[in-house]
Design a protein around this motif. Structure first.
Motif, PDB file in Angstrom:
ATOM      1  N   ILE A 195       5.083  13.109   5.957  1.00 40.65           N
ATOM      2  CA  ILE A 195       4.811  11.693   6.237  1.00 40.65           C
ATOM      3  C   ILE A 195       5.434  10.821   5.157  1.00 40.65           C
ATOM      4  O   ILE A 195       6.106   9.818   5.447  1.00 40.65           O
ATOM      5  CB  ILE A 195       3.292  11.440   6.340  1.00 40.65           C
ATOM      6  CG1 ILE A 195       2.738  12.072   7.625  1.00 40.65           C
ATOM      7  CG2 ILE A 195       2.964   9.950   6.277  1.00 40.65           C
ATOM      8  CD1 ILE A 195       1.218  12.014   7.755  1.00 40.65           C
ATOM      9  N   SER A 196       5.253  11.226   3.895  1.00 43.47           N
ATOM     10  CA  SER A 196       5.767  10.410   2.783  1.00 43.47           C
ATOM     11  C   SER A 196       7.281  10.283   2.846  1.00 43.47           C
ATOM     12  O   SER A 196       7.838   9.178   2.748  1.00 43.47           O
ATOM     13  CB  SER A 196       5.362  11.038   1.444  1.00 43.47           C
ATOM     14  OG  SER A 196       3.959  11.111   1.334  1.00 43.47           O
ATOM     15  N   THR A 197       7.953  11.417   3.018  1.00 43.55           N
ATOM     16  CA  THR A 197       9.418  11.419   2.975  1.00 43.55           C
ATOM     17  C   THR A 197      10.005  10.729   4.207  1.00 43.55           C
ATOM     18  O   THR A 197      10.948   9.933   4.099  1.00 43.55           O
ATOM     19  CB  THR A 197       9.943  12.868   2.862  1.00 43.55           C
ATOM     20  OG1 THR A 197       9.236  13.526   1.799  1.00 43.55           O
ATOM     21  CG2 THR A 197      11.420  12.903   2.562  1.00 43.55           C
ATOM     22  N   ALA A 198       9.419  11.004   5.376  1.00 41.66           N
ATOM     23  CA  ALA A 198       9.923  10.349   6.594  1.00 41.66           C
ATOM     24  C   ALA A 198       9.723   8.840   6.500  1.00 41.66           C
ATOM     25  O   ALA A 198      10.610   8.055   6.858  1.00 41.66           O
ATOM     26  CB  ALA A 198       9.207  10.916   7.826  1.00 41.66           C
ATOM     27  N   GLY A 199       8.569   8.424   6.005  1.00 38.83           N
ATOM     28  CA  GLY A 199       8.297   6.983   5.861  1.00 38.83           C
ATOM     29  C   GLY A 199       9.288   6.320   4.922  1.00 38.83           C
ATOM     30  O   GLY A 199       9.848   5.261   5.229  1.00 38.83           O
ATOM     31  N   LEU A 200       9.522   6.948   3.779  1.00 35.39           N
ATOM     32  CA  LEU A 200      10.472   6.392   2.806  1.00 35.39           C
ATOM     33  C   LEU A 200      11.868   6.283   3.406  1.00 35.39           C
ATOM     34  O   LEU A 200      12.592   5.305   3.173  1.00 35.39           O
ATOM     35  CB  LEU A 200      10.534   7.293   1.564  1.00 35.39           C
ATOM     36  CG  LEU A 200       9.341   7.227   0.610  1.00 35.39           C
ATOM     37  CD1 LEU A 200       9.402   8.395  -0.375  1.00 35.39           C
ATOM     38  CD2 LEU A 200       9.312   5.895  -0.134  1.00 35.39           C
ATOM     39  N   ALA A 201      12.256   7.291   4.187  1.00 34.76           N
ATOM     40  CA  ALA A 201      13.600   7.298   4.763  1.00 34.76           C
ATOM     41  C   ALA A 201      13.751   6.174   5.794  1.00 34.76           C
ATOM     42  O   ALA A 201      14.776   5.486   5.844  1.00 34.76           O
ATOM     43  CB  ALA A 201      13.885   8.655   5.401  1.00 34.76           C
ATOM     44  N   ILE A 202      12.715   5.974   6.600  1.00 35.63           N
ATOM     45  CA  ILE A 202      12.762   4.904   7.609  1.00 35.63           C
ATOM     46  C   ILE A 202      12.841   3.541   6.916  1.00 35.63           C
ATOM     47  O   ILE A 202      13.595   2.659   7.314  1.00 35.63           O
ATOM     48  CB  ILE A 202      11.551   5.021   8.562  1.00 35.63           C
ATOM     49  CG1 ILE A 202      11.720   6.272   9.445  1.00 35.63           C
ATOM     50  CG2 ILE A 202      11.379   3.759   9.408  1.00 35.63           C
ATOM     51  CD1 ILE A 202      10.483   6.667  10.236  1.00 35.63           C
ATOM     52  N   ARG A 203      12.088   3.407   5.821  1.00 33.78           N
ATOM     53  CA  ARG A 203      12.151   2.157   5.037  1.00 33.78           C
ATOM     54  C   ARG A 203      13.557   1.957   4.472  1.00 33.78           C
ATOM     55  O   ARG A 203      14.110   0.855   4.528  1.00 33.78           O
ATOM     56  CB  ARG A 203      11.137   2.237   3.904  1.00 33.78           C
ATOM     57  CG  ARG A 203      11.179   1.078   2.923  1.00 33.78           C
ATOM     58  CD  ARG A 203      10.114   1.301   1.848  1.00 33.78           C
ATOM     59  NE  ARG A 203       9.988   0.175   0.939  1.00 33.78           N
ATOM     60  CZ  ARG A 203      10.618   0.081  -0.233  1.00 33.78           C
ATOM     61  NH1 ARG A 203      11.441   1.051  -0.616  1.00 33.78           N
ATOM     62  NH2 ARG A 203      10.430  -0.968  -1.005  1.00 33.78           N
ATOM     63  N   ALA A 204      14.158   3.045   3.950  1.00 29.72           N
ATOM     64  CA  ALA A 204      15.490   2.928   3.361  1.00 29.72           C
ATOM     65  C   ALA A 204      16.541   2.584   4.421  1.00 29.72           C
ATOM     66  O   ALA A 204      17.546   1.943   4.128  1.00 29.72           O
ATOM     67  CB  ALA A 204      15.859   4.222   2.638  1.00 29.72           C
ATOM     68  N   LEU A 205      16.292   3.011   5.669  1.00 27.84           N
ATOM     69  CA  LEU A 205      17.205   2.623   6.757  1.00 27.84           C
ATOM     70  C   LEU A 205      17.052   1.138   7.095  1.00 27.84           C
ATOM     71  O   LEU A 205      17.863   0.575   7.825  1.00 27.84           O
ATOM     72  CB  LEU A 205      16.921   3.455   8.014  1.00 27.84           C
ATOM     73  CG  LEU A 205      17.420   4.907   8.030  1.00 27.84           C
ATOM     74  CD1 LEU A 205      16.812   5.675   9.202  1.00 27.84           C
ATOM     75  CD2 LEU A 205      18.941   4.980   8.072  1.00 27.84           C
ATOM     76  N   GLY A 206      15.996   0.529   6.584  1.00 27.16           N
ATOM     77  CA  GLY A 206      15.740  -0.880   6.874  1.00 27.16           C
ATOM     78  C   GLY A 206      14.998  -1.057   8.186  1.00 27.16           C
ATOM     79  O   GLY A 206      15.028  -2.137   8.782  1.00 27.16           O
ATOM     80  N   LEU A 207      14.317   0.002   8.638  1.00 27.74           N
ATOM     81  CA  LEU A 207      13.651  -0.030   9.948  1.00 27.74           C
ATOM     82  C   LEU A 207      12.135  -0.107   9.772  1.00 27.74           C
ATOM     83  O   LEU A 207      11.601   0.323   8.751  1.00 27.74           O
ATOM     84  CB  LEU A 207      14.030   1.219  10.754  1.00 27.74           C
ATOM     85  CG  LEU A 207      15.532   1.413  10.971  1.00 27.74           C
ATOM     86  CD1 LEU A 207      15.798   2.711  11.740  1.00 27.74           C
ATOM     87  CD2 LEU A 207      16.137   0.219  11.705  1.00 27.74           C
ATOM     88  N   PRO A 208      11.433  -0.649  10.778  1.00 27.67           N
ATOM     89  CA  PRO A 208       9.985  -0.800  10.674  1.00 27.67           C
ATOM     90  C   PRO A 208       9.230   0.478  11.046  1.00 27.67           C
ATOM     91  O   PRO A 208       9.773   1.384  11.674  1.00 27.67           O
ATOM     92  CB  PRO A 208       9.688  -1.903  11.691  1.00 27.67           C
ATOM     93  CG  PRO A 208      10.735  -1.739  12.733  1.00 27.67           C
ATOM     94  CD  PRO A 208      11.971  -1.262  12.001  1.00 27.67           C
ATOM     95  N   LEU A 209       7.963   0.503  10.679  1.00 30.69           N
ATOM     96  CA  LEU A 209       7.050   1.595  11.025  1.00 30.69           C
ATOM     97  C   LEU A 209       6.339   1.253  12.341  1.00 30.69           C
ATOM     98  O   LEU A 209       6.473   0.127  12.850  1.00 30.69           O
ATOM     99  CB  LEU A 209       6.045   1.776   9.880  1.00 30.69           C
ATOM    100  CG  LEU A 209       6.661   2.314   8.582  1.00 30.69           C
ATOM    101  CD1 LEU A 209       5.664   2.225   7.437  1.00 30.69           C
ATOM    102  CD2 LEU A 209       7.175   3.735   8.753  1.00 30.69           C
ATOM    103  N   PRO A 210       5.565   2.196  12.892  1.00 34.30           N
ATOM    104  CA  PRO A 210       4.940   1.956  14.205  1.00 34.30           C
ATOM    105  C   PRO A 210       3.988   0.755  14.275  1.00 34.30           C
ATOM    106  O   PRO A 210       3.676   0.283  15.367  1.00 34.30           O
ATOM    107  CB  PRO A 210       4.157   3.256  14.456  1.00 34.30           C
ATOM    108  CG  PRO A 210       4.913   4.296  13.697  1.00 34.30           C
ATOM    109  CD  PRO A 210       5.414   3.599  12.471  1.00 34.30           C
ATOM    110  N   ASP A 211       3.542   0.225  13.132  1.00 30.66           N
ATOM    111  CA  ASP A 211       2.647  -0.945  13.187  1.00 30.66           C
ATOM    112  C   ASP A 211       3.403  -2.218  13.552  1.00 30.66           C
ATOM    113  O   ASP A 211       2.787  -3.222  13.912  1.00 30.66           O
ATOM    114  CB  ASP A 211       1.927  -1.140  11.849  1.00 30.66           C
ATOM    115  CG  ASP A 211       2.896  -1.469  10.719  1.00 30.66           C
ATOM    116  OD1 ASP A 211       4.009  -0.895  10.706  1.00 30.66           O
ATOM    117  OD2 ASP A 211       2.560  -2.307   9.868  1.00 30.66           O
TER     118      ASP A 211
END
Ligand code: CO7
Length: 355
Positions: free
Chosen positions: A137-153
């Motif tokens: 969860i931590s690594t996937a979340g960080l990677a999505i943030r680094a892509l500049g993309l939002p999370l499911p919220d």
């Protein structure tokens, strides 16, 4: 800040680095104190990450406990923590071999929660499944943030495709689900034996990275318009393939380890890589290029990410990676590390029952 109503055990069994740096079982490893913002947990299962096999040489802090991923039962609660009871089951991740808290390592009889990087397991989720979530969860979340993309919220309105190279990795299956829940259209690469797994996580299409035409096929499937690639593998081949798959207009490439710069050559593609343990916001004392200063923004992101993860797990929306469960207590963690080191696992996370 110390919580005086609970006296932690004096010593614990834990996997630490022996004199030659190899992982050994110690019977008198240190126990962390309980701070008011923490839970004290009796460890019941831990998971092995590839990063555990890389904690050697300068990565090692004397007497540091190995391990990121753990799950167990709450045995004491800091005065500032609400909504948790003794006996609740939780999972989380540790910042292994962080020089400032060497006694925080998953592979011990006890864990204390570290910041916001933990969640309460609903009855529907097993301890073993919980143990597999922390670093993923931590690594996937960080990677999505680094892509500049939002999370499911904060789901996106224009469903864009995102390539997850290494879709069958433990990080990949979580990333695919988070992207899908945020309304993106994940596509992925992996071996054919894992196509169904990756599709069940939400990938629209899956490509076999063994084929020489893999990147070209992705480029054609995405009509030369792909803008985002998350590389969960990070080799010369994976970086090259991601760069080739990203469309004419360029985009963003993010890996989970330092990427080979000599093949990251397209100017229209912006590249970045993320460090799993930076999720705590405390920085990292690992050697270059993994060291970094504390970052309050990342700490804030970690809090948000883990609140979202709690909600998704409670709602049954996050599926855990397939598990290979080992018995045999903490000693079996050493066998688990060896299994991961061999590098022939496919679409499976090693979880060890330790109690
Ligand atoms: O410490 C942490 C605390 C967090 C709070 S998080 C730790 C995160 N780790 C790191 O930051 C360390 C640096 N990065 C890595 O070690 C890698 O980027 C990792 C290896 C993180 C990806 O790890 P993950 O656990 O997600 O991978 P895995 O072990 O599950 O991956 C195995 C899969 C296999 O199934 C292969 O796929 P199939 O479908 O072919 O079987 O990886 C796939 N694979 C390859 N794919 C393409 C293996 N070798 C591959 C290759 N090319 N050469």
């Amino acid at each position: 800040l110390t919580n005086y109503s609970f006296t932690p055990p004096a010593k614990q069994e834990a996997i630490i680095a022996g004199k030659d740096g190899k992982a050994i079982l110690s019977r008198d490893a240190p126990c962390p104190p309980l701070r008011s913002d923490q839970l004290y947990i009796r460890t019941e299962a831990v998971a092995i990450n590839p990063s555990d096999t890389k904690m050697q040489g300068d990565f090692i802090t004397p007497l540091g406990i190995f391990g990121a991923d753990y799950a167990g039962t709450v045995i004491a609660i800091g005065s500032a923590v609400t909504n948790v009871q003794v006996g609740d089951r939780v999972c989380g991740a540790q910042h292994s071999m962080y020089a400032k808290t060497p006694e925080y390592g998953a592979f011990g009889q006890y864990n204390v929660t570290n910041g916001a990087v933990w969640l309460k397991l609903p009855p529907s989720m097993s301890i073993e499944a919980g143990a597999s979530l922390g670093a993923g969860i931590s690594t996937a979340g960080l990677a999505i943030r680094a892509l500049g993309l939002p999370l499911p919220d904060a789901p996106t309105e224009n469903s864009t495709r995102v390539l997850v190279y290494g879709g069958s990795t433990a990080t990949g299956t979580i990333a695919i689900q988070l992207l899908k829940l945020a309304n993106f259209i994940p596509i992925a690469t992996c071996s054919p034996r894992n196509f169904e797994l990756v599709k069940s996580c939400g990938a629209e299409a899956v490509f076999d990275y063994h084929e020489s035409e893999c990147a070209a096929k992705i480029r054609s499937f995405t009509s030369n318009n792909l803008r985002y690639a998350l590389d969960c593998i990070t080799t010369v081949e994976s970086t090259q393939a991601c760069y080739k798959a990203i469309g004419r207009a360029g985009g963003k490439y993010v890996s989970l380890d330092p990427y080979p710069e000599h093949v990251a050559t397209r100017k229209v593609v912006k590249a970045d890589w993320v460090l799993g343990p930076s999720i705590f916001g405390d920085g990292s004392t690992w050697p270059a290029p993994y060291g970094r200063p504390a970052d309050p923004e990342l700490r804030k992101f970690g809090i948000e990410l883990w609140a979202i993860a709690q909600k998704l797990v409670d709602e049954g929306k996050l599926q855990h990676h397939p598990l290979r469960v080992l018995d045999g207590g903490l000693k079996a963690v050493i066998d688990g590390i060896e299994l991961v080191k061999k590098g022939n696992l496919s679409g499976e996370k090693i979880v060890v029952r330790v109690a």
